[in-house]
Design an enzyme around this catalytic site. Sequence first.
Site, PDB file in Angstrom:
ATOM      1  N   LYS A  70       0.824  -1.217   0.000  1.00 52.78           N
ATOM      2  CA  LYS A  70       0.000   0.000   0.000  1.00 52.78           C
ATOM      3  C   LYS A  70       0.855   1.262   0.000  1.00 52.78           C
ATOM      4  O   LYS A  70       0.651   2.159  -0.795  1.00 52.78           O
ATOM      5  CB  LYS A  70      -0.841   0.084   1.294  1.00 52.78           C
ATOM      6  CG  LYS A  70      -2.149  -0.644   1.264  1.00 52.78           C
ATOM      7  CD  LYS A  70      -2.974  -0.327   2.517  1.00 52.78           C
ATOM      8  CE  LYS A  70      -2.295  -0.576   3.741  1.00 52.78           C
ATOM      9  NZ  LYS A  70      -2.041  -0.876   4.883  1.00 52.78           N
TER      10      LYS A  70
ATOM     11  N   ARG B 154     -10.526   2.347   7.824  1.00 50.99           N
ATOM     12  CA  ARG B 154     -10.037   0.999   8.089  1.00 50.99           C
ATOM     13  C   ARG B 154     -11.129   0.113   8.676  1.00 50.99           C
ATOM     14  O   ARG B 154     -10.919  -1.068   8.879  1.00 50.99           O
ATOM     15  CB  ARG B 154      -8.915   1.136   9.110  1.00 50.99           C
ATOM     16  CG  ARG B 154      -8.058  -0.081   9.287  1.00 50.99           C
ATOM     17  CD  ARG B 154      -6.707   0.213   8.891  1.00 50.99           C
ATOM     18  NE  ARG B 154      -5.615  -0.508   9.402  1.00 50.99           N
ATOM     19  CZ  ARG B 154      -4.381  -0.140   9.128  1.00 50.99           C
ATOM     20  NH1 ARG B 154      -4.158   0.934   8.417  1.00 50.99           N
ATOM     21  NH2 ARG B 154      -3.378  -0.840   9.563  1.00 50.99           N
TER      22      ARG B 154
ATOM     23  N   ARG C 174      10.665  -6.703   5.782  1.00 48.17           N
ATOM     24  CA  ARG C 174      10.496  -5.309   6.192  1.00 48.17           C
ATOM     25  C   ARG C 174      10.951  -5.108   7.642  1.00 48.17           C
ATOM     26  O   ARG C 174      11.516  -4.068   7.981  1.00 48.17           O
ATOM     27  CB  ARG C 174       9.024  -4.887   6.030  1.00 48.17           C
ATOM     28  CG  ARG C 174       8.805  -3.417   6.337  1.00 48.17           C
ATOM     29  CD  ARG C 174       7.429  -2.949   5.937  1.00 48.17           C
ATOM     30  NE  ARG C 174       6.427  -3.225   6.963  1.00 48.17           N
ATOM     31  CZ  ARG C 174       5.131  -2.937   6.841  1.00 48.17           C
ATOM     32  NH1 ARG C 174       4.682  -2.409   5.725  1.00 48.17           N
ATOM     33  NH2 ARG C 174       4.295  -3.188   7.817  1.00 48.17           N
TER      34      ARG C 174
ATOM     35  N   ARG D 146      10.136  -1.787  12.369  1.00 48.76           N
ATOM     36  CA  ARG D 146       8.869  -1.328  12.949  1.00 48.76           C
ATOM     37  C   ARG D 146       8.468  -2.228  14.113  1.00 48.76           C
ATOM     38  O   ARG D 146       8.550  -3.445  14.022  1.00 48.76           O
ATOM     39  CB  ARG D 146       7.768  -1.372  11.879  1.00 48.76           C
ATOM     40  CG  ARG D 146       7.434  -0.024  11.330  1.00 48.76           C
ATOM     41  CD  ARG D 146       6.449  -0.122  10.207  1.00 48.76           C
ATOM     42  NE  ARG D 146       5.136  -0.587  10.642  1.00 48.76           N
ATOM     43  CZ  ARG D 146       4.057  -0.499   9.897  1.00 48.76           C
ATOM     44  NH1 ARG D 146       4.127   0.021   8.696  1.00 48.76           N
ATOM     45  NH2 ARG D 146       2.899  -0.932  10.352  1.00 48.76           N
TER      46      ARG D 146
ATOM     47  N   ARG E 198      -2.362  -8.284  13.272  1.00 51.99           N
ATOM     48  CA  ARG E 198      -2.852  -7.292  12.305  1.00 51.99           C
ATOM     49  C   ARG E 198      -3.618  -7.969  11.152  1.00 51.99           C
ATOM     50  O   ARG E 198      -4.553  -7.399  10.610  1.00 51.99           O
ATOM     51  CB  ARG E 198      -1.701  -6.414  11.811  1.00 51.99           C
ATOM     52  CG  ARG E 198      -1.343  -5.359  12.888  1.00 51.99           C
ATOM     53  CD  ARG E 198      -0.282  -4.407  12.450  1.00 51.99           C
ATOM     54  NE  ARG E 198       0.963  -5.109  12.228  1.00 51.99           N
ATOM     55  CZ  ARG E 198       1.789  -4.858  11.218  1.00 51.99           C
ATOM     56  NH1 ARG E 198       1.529  -3.915  10.366  1.00 51.99           N
ATOM     57  NH2 ARG E 198       2.896  -5.542  11.084  1.00 51.99           N
TER      58      ARG E 198
END
Length: 201
Positions: free
Chosen positions: A23, A98, A138, A144, A155
């Site tokens: 995204k 969301r 990632r 993160r 998530r």
Amino acid sequence: MVGGAISVQAMRLLLIAYPGAGKGTQAEKLASHYGIVHLSSGALLRNEVLRGTEIGQLAVDYLERGDLVPDALVFEILSTRILDAVRHGGYVLDGFPRTLHQAEEAYSLAQGLEGVTLQAVIYLRVSKGELYKRLVERADLEGRSDDTEAGIAHRFEVFDTQTAALLGFYAKRGLVIDIDGEQSVEKVFADITSAIENLRS
Ligand code: AMP
């Protein structure tokens, strides 16, 4: 506003996808290609946390857990930015709305305003196996705090239980563009822009 022709003046797009589907990458490319503003709710929230603002302090635990932060905080950081973006060429939203509730509230807030509601919703389709692979990569690159194994699984669950319903909501308004997100970044981008050009023609 329902589907239909996209005006060049203020393009209004939303990207929906599981975490790790690309995204952010596609939103940035779309923003620079069309000269519109990229609004990432997650990035804006992470920035509030980094700066230690009041919103950041209220949001930090939700972000850490991979839970959705309360709607009031999200609307506070986004409402003005969305309206400003409309005045400056348009927006590509990444991560907001969301939930069905956020989508309904945003739609109703925008009702009295001309040229603010979404024109197209891009769904990036990527398999869970590929998503896990990308998110683990990632985690190494970006560090993160929610890209842990438990954070990723949580998530995904939040997406399934709270975000997936958005697709039905937008499909009823004829807005959803379904894209194979498992191709190269360039091919995904080319598919998105050609779908948008079809809407505009
Ligand atoms: P993202 O960068 O889109 O993966 O979002 C990271 C985190 O920010 C999410 O796990 C949520 O904690 C929070 N977040 C982002 N967008 C929203 C939203 N629209 N509503 C509530 N929480 C959000």
